[in-house]
Design an enzyme around this catalytic site. Structure first.
Site, PDB file in Angstrom:
ATOM      1  N   CYS A  69      -9.733  42.957 -25.747  1.00 33.90           N
ATOM      2  CA  CYS A  69      -8.965  42.710 -26.976  1.00 33.90           C
ATOM      3  C   CYS A  69      -7.657  41.969 -26.660  1.00 33.90           C
ATOM      4  CB  CYS A  69      -8.693  44.059 -27.655  1.00 33.90           C
ATOM      5  SG  CYS A  69      -7.541  44.001 -29.034  1.00 33.90           S
ATOM      6  N   CYS A  72      -4.513  43.590 -28.050  1.00 32.04           N
ATOM      7  CA  CYS A  72      -4.250  44.814 -27.281  1.00 32.04           C
ATOM      8  C   CYS A  72      -3.479  44.484 -26.009  1.00 32.04           C
ATOM      9  CB  CYS A  72      -5.557  45.526 -26.908  1.00 32.04           C
ATOM     10  SG  CYS A  72      -6.498  46.133 -28.322  1.00 32.04           S
TER      11      CYS A  72
END
Length: 150
Positions: A69, A72
């Site tokens: 991600c 993230c």
């Protein structure tokens, strides 16, 4: 008789080793990687649908993320900086949702990054998506480190 004694000593040693292996060494000023079991020992747990039981002694931030991600990873950098700035005041944790699917399911996490802000003795608040350092600082000061009511 001696064999039974050695066997008992071995079982006790294995139990102690297993308990030691499940504990996490948290380091103030860092984002500590934990799993679901460690989350329940250090911060809190979902004890029934919609119910959170807090155990944290200091405010905590739990980042639910995944290695694939992009947002993230960006948030990880922001959290690492914040962990250094708030060392000893706020505990920072990271949980990979790909390796901890049960807790992600219990919390209803369908999008990441998902950050859980956990004040001491209160219900946590969640944020989905990337936040800036300024937004993070505001949440920490206004929600996690707010002065106690008189």
């Amino acid at each position: 008789m001696k064999v039974a004694r050695y066997f008992l000593a071995l079982v006790v040693a294995l139990c102690a080793l297993t308990a030691w292996a499940q504990q996490v060494e948290t380091v103030p000023g860092q984002v500590n990687e934990i799993n679901q079991e460690q989350l329940s020992q250090l911060v809190g747990a979902v004890t029934a649908p919609g119910t959170w039981t807090a155990v944290n002694k200091r405010p905590a931030i739990v980042d639910f993320n995944a290695t694939w991600c992009g947002p993230c990873r960006k948030l990880g950098v922001i959290l690492k900086q914040a962990a250094q700035a708030y060392a000893g005041k706020v505990d920072f944790y990271s949980i990979d949702v790909d390796h901890n699917k049960q807790i992600a399911s219990q919390l209803g996490i369908s999008s990441i990054p998902y950050v859980l802000f956990c004040p001491v003795g209160e219900q946590p608040q969640a944020n989905v998506g990337l936040i800036t350092r300024e937004q993070l600082d505001q949440i920490i000061t206004e929600f996690l480190l707010k002065p106690a009511a008189p």
